[in-house]
Write a protein that holds these residues in place. Sequence first.
Motif, PDB file in Angstrom:
ATOM      1  N   MET A   1      14.900  -4.936  -3.116  1.00 48.39           N
ATOM      2  CA  MET A   1      14.192  -3.759  -3.585  1.00 48.39           C
ATOM      3  C   MET A   1      13.185  -3.310  -2.526  1.00 48.39           C
ATOM      4  N   SER A   2      13.133  -2.020  -2.271  1.00 45.12           N
ATOM      5  CA  SER A   2      12.212  -1.504  -1.261  1.00 45.12           C
ATOM      6  C   SER A   2      10.851  -1.222  -1.886  1.00 45.12           C
ATOM      7  N   GLU A   3       9.850  -1.177  -1.021  1.00 43.06           N
ATOM      8  CA  GLU A   3       8.508  -0.856  -1.499  1.00 43.06           C
ATOM      9  C   GLU A   3       8.407   0.640  -1.737  1.00 43.06           C
ATOM     10  N   GLN A   4       7.600   1.019  -2.721  1.00 48.91           N
ATOM     11  CA  GLN A   4       7.393   2.430  -3.014  1.00 48.91           C
ATOM     12  C   GLN A   4       5.908   2.755  -2.957  1.00 48.91           C
ATOM     13  N   ARG A   5       5.613   4.000  -2.545  1.00 47.10           N
ATOM     14  CA  ARG A   5       4.249   4.519  -2.504  1.00 47.10           C
ATOM     15  C   ARG A   5       4.236   5.867  -3.215  1.00 47.10           C
ATOM     16  N   PRO A   6       4.153   5.850  -4.551  1.00 43.28           N
ATOM     17  CA  PRO A   6       4.089   7.126  -5.269  1.00 43.28           C
ATOM     18  C   PRO A   6       2.842   7.915  -4.869  1.00 43.28           C
ATOM     19  N   PRO A   7       2.884   9.214  -5.050  1.00 46.55           N
ATOM     20  CA  PRO A   7       3.992   9.988  -5.576  1.00 46.55           C
ATOM     21  C   PRO A   7       5.146  10.097  -4.568  1.00 46.55           C
ATOM     22  N   LEU A   8       6.331  10.293  -5.129  1.00 50.15           N
ATOM     23  CA  LEU A   8       7.550  10.340  -4.327  1.00 50.15           C
ATOM     24  C   LEU A   8       8.004  11.787  -4.142  1.00 50.15           C
ATOM     25  N   PRO A   9       8.674  12.061  -3.035  1.00 51.56           N
ATOM     26  CA  PRO A   9       9.241  13.398  -2.879  1.00 51.56           C
ATOM     27  C   PRO A   9      10.437  13.587  -3.807  1.00 51.56           C
ATOM     28  N   PRO A  10      10.766  14.829  -4.102  1.00 45.81           N
ATOM     29  CA  PRO A  10      10.192  16.072  -3.588  1.00 45.81           C
ATOM     30  C   PRO A  10       8.821  16.330  -4.220  1.00 45.81           C
ATOM     31  N   PHE A  11       7.914  16.875  -3.420  1.00 48.17           N
ATOM     32  CA  PHE A  11       6.539  17.057  -3.859  1.00 48.17           C
ATOM     33  C   PHE A  11       6.348  18.353  -4.636  1.00 48.17           C
ATOM     34  N   THR A  12       5.440  18.269  -5.605  1.00 49.38           N
ATOM     35  CA  THR A  12       4.928  19.442  -6.310  1.00 49.38           C
ATOM     36  C   THR A  12       3.516  19.672  -5.775  1.00 49.38           C
ATOM     37  N   ALA A  13       2.885  20.740  -6.186  1.00 51.46           N
ATOM     38  CA  ALA A  13       1.503  20.975  -5.767  1.00 51.46           C
ATOM     39  C   ALA A  13       0.627  19.802  -6.181  1.00 51.46           C
ATOM     40  N   GLU A  14       0.798  19.342  -7.417  1.00 53.55           N
ATOM     41  CA  GLU A  14      -0.022  18.237  -7.919  1.00 53.55           C
ATOM     42  C   GLU A  14       0.251  16.936  -7.159  1.00 53.55           C
ATOM     43  N   SER A  15       1.513  16.597  -6.953  1.00 50.27           N
ATOM     44  CA  SER A  15       1.817  15.329  -6.285  1.00 50.27           C
ATOM     45  C   SER A  15       1.441  15.365  -4.801  1.00 50.27           C
ATOM     46  N   ALA A  16       1.565  16.531  -4.167  1.00 46.70           N
ATOM     47  CA  ALA A  16       1.150  16.652  -2.764  1.00 46.70           C
ATOM     48  C   ALA A  16      -0.361  16.465  -2.646  1.00 46.70           C
ATOM     49  N   LEU A  17      -1.119  17.043  -3.571  1.00 48.50           N
ATOM     50  CA  LEU A  17      -2.576  16.846  -3.561  1.00 48.50           C
ATOM     51  C   LEU A  17      -2.939  15.374  -3.752  1.00 48.50           C
ATOM     52  N   ARG A  18      -2.224  14.684  -4.634  1.00 48.09           N
ATOM     53  CA  ARG A  18      -2.489  13.252  -4.841  1.00 48.09           C
ATOM     54  C   ARG A  18      -2.163  12.455  -3.583  1.00 48.09           C
ATOM     55  N   LYS A  19      -1.092  12.819  -2.882  1.00 53.11           N
ATOM     56  CA  LYS A  19      -0.706  12.119  -1.655  1.00 53.11           C
ATOM     57  C   LYS A  19      -1.777  12.307  -0.579  1.00 53.11           C
ATOM     58  N   VAL A  20      -2.291  13.522  -0.463  1.00 53.69           N
ATOM     59  CA  VAL A  20      -3.328  13.819   0.528  1.00 53.69           C
ATOM     60  C   VAL A  20      -4.609  13.050   0.194  1.00 53.69           C
ATOM     61  N   GLN A  21      -4.999  13.021  -1.067  1.00 54.70           N
ATOM     62  CA  GLN A  21      -6.205  12.287  -1.460  1.00 54.70           C
ATOM     63  C   GLN A  21      -6.047  10.796  -1.214  1.00 54.70           C
ATOM     64  N   ALA A  22      -4.879  10.245  -1.493  1.00 58.75           N
ATOM     65  CA  ALA A  22      -4.634   8.825  -1.240  1.00 58.75           C
ATOM     66  C   ALA A  22      -4.761   8.520   0.247  1.00 58.75           C
ATOM     67  N   ALA A  23      -4.259   9.419   1.087  1.00 60.58           N
ATOM     68  CA  ALA A  23      -4.381   9.218   2.534  1.00 60.58           C
ATOM     69  C   ALA A  23      -5.840   9.279   2.970  1.00 60.58           C
TER      70      ALA A  23
END
Length: 139
Positions: A1-23
Amino acid sequence: MSEQRPPLPPFTAESALRKVQAAEDAWNSRDPERVALAYTEDSEWRNRDVFLNGRAEIVDFLRAKWEREHGYRLRKELWAYDGDRIAVRFAYEWHDDEGQWYRSYGNENWEFDEDGLMRRRYASINDLPISEDERRIAV
């Protein structure tokens, strides 16, 4: 099993914002090992004029970066997203060993794999010397 880092693509506005904040949160930790976990094992980077491949090189790069960039504090802003890609603009402030402060501005283009790990990161960055009283990014 591979590691995952949600949110996963394809991105929505909400999930892209969460990805940016996590970074942003990870980079502000100044913990190279923590930051590197967001990237694929063979992640490809361009950071200014430095080209890196893989987590081990990313960790070494970040360790050296934060040894010379004191008081580092970063802010990221979502600029665009589509499918498995996100573009951000950012600014961070830091000072060197002599106490000179800088504000570094830039843009990043990110591409993710299906598990939400960043497989490509291309960053363009410019540094502006500032005085301590010109700082905008609070700790």
